[in-house]
Write a protein that holds these residues in place. Structure first.
Motif, short mmCIF file in Angstrom:
data_model
loop_
_atom_site.label_atom_id
_atom_site.label_comp_id
_atom_site.label_asym_id
_atom_site.label_seq_id
_atom_site.Cartn_x
_atom_site.Cartn_y
_atom_site.Cartn_z
N LYS A 1 0.88 -1.11 -0.04
CA LYS A 1 0.05 0.16 -0.09
C LYS A 1 0.77 1.24 0.05
O LYS A 1 1.89 1.42 0.88
N ILE A 2 0.64 2.25 -0.95
CA ILE A 2 1.46 3.46 -1.07
C ILE A 2 0.59 4.66 -0.51
O ILE A 2 -0.58 4.66 -0.96
N ILE A 3 1.20 5.26 0.45
CA ILE A 3 0.52 6.36 1.17
C ILE A 3 1.21 7.72 0.71
O ILE A 3 2.45 7.83 0.82
N VAL A 4 0.29 8.63 0.21
CA VAL A 4 1.07 9.80 -0.56
C VAL A 4 0.29 10.70 0.75
O VAL A 4 -0.69 11.09 0.81
N LYS A 5 1.13 11.57 1.08
CA LYS A 5 1.14 12.56 2.04
C LYS A 5 0.84 13.97 1.45
O LYS A 5 1.43 14.43 0.61
N LYS A 6 -0.49 14.57 1.72
CA LYS A 6 -0.79 15.75 1.06
C LYS A 6 -0.17 16.89 1.77
O LYS A 6 -0.15 17.03 2.94
N GLU A 7 0.49 17.93 1.12
CA GLU A 7 1.43 18.88 1.48
C GLU A 7 0.09 19.97 1.93
O GLU A 7 -1.01 20.21 1.38
N GLU A 8 0.50 20.78 2.90
CA GLU A 8 -0.54 21.62 3.53
C GLU A 8 -0.58 22.84 2.39
O GLU A 8 0.31 23.22 2.02
#
Length: 116
Positions: free
Chosen positions: A100-107
């Motif tokens: 599972k690839i998790i992409v963090k969203k930038e603020e």
């Protein structure tokens, strides 16, 4: 009493001027029209009942077809069935499980933060 019944059987009330024959004829015509209306209405109801029975049978048939198709789809979606189909085409299942690839969203920076 005998004359009254005999008079009715001879239909003298329809031709006798003293007994208001026109009034009697109007009543008889009213009864005939009422009977015709009732017969037509009964025929219409019978046709609707037959149509309802026909549509009920069609609904049952379509419901059973739906259940058959749904069960067939469930069999086709099973992993073992998909694996067999892919092996026939030369595609083998992966030996390692997927990651599972998790992409963090930038603020998002506001207008004031962009200025600084």
């Amino acid at each position: 009493m005998k004359n009254g019944v005999y008079s009715i059987l001879k239909a003298r009330f329809l031709i006798n001027e003293e007994a208001n024959a026109a009034k009697n004829w109007r009543f008889i015509v009213f009864l005939i029209l009422l009977a015709i209306f009732m017969i037509a209405n009964n025929n219409n109801v019978d046709q609707k009942v037959f149509k309802i029975i026909e549509l009920t049978g069609e609904v049952k048939e379509l419901r059973s077809e739906f259940v058959d198709r749904r069960s067939e789809l469930m069999k086709l979606k099973m992993e073992s069935t998909v694996t067999l189909k892919m092996i026939e085409k030369g595609i083998k299942p992966a030996s390692t499980p997927p990651i599972k690839i998790i992409v963090k969203k930038e603020e998002e920076k506001g207008f004031l933060k962009n200025l600084w």
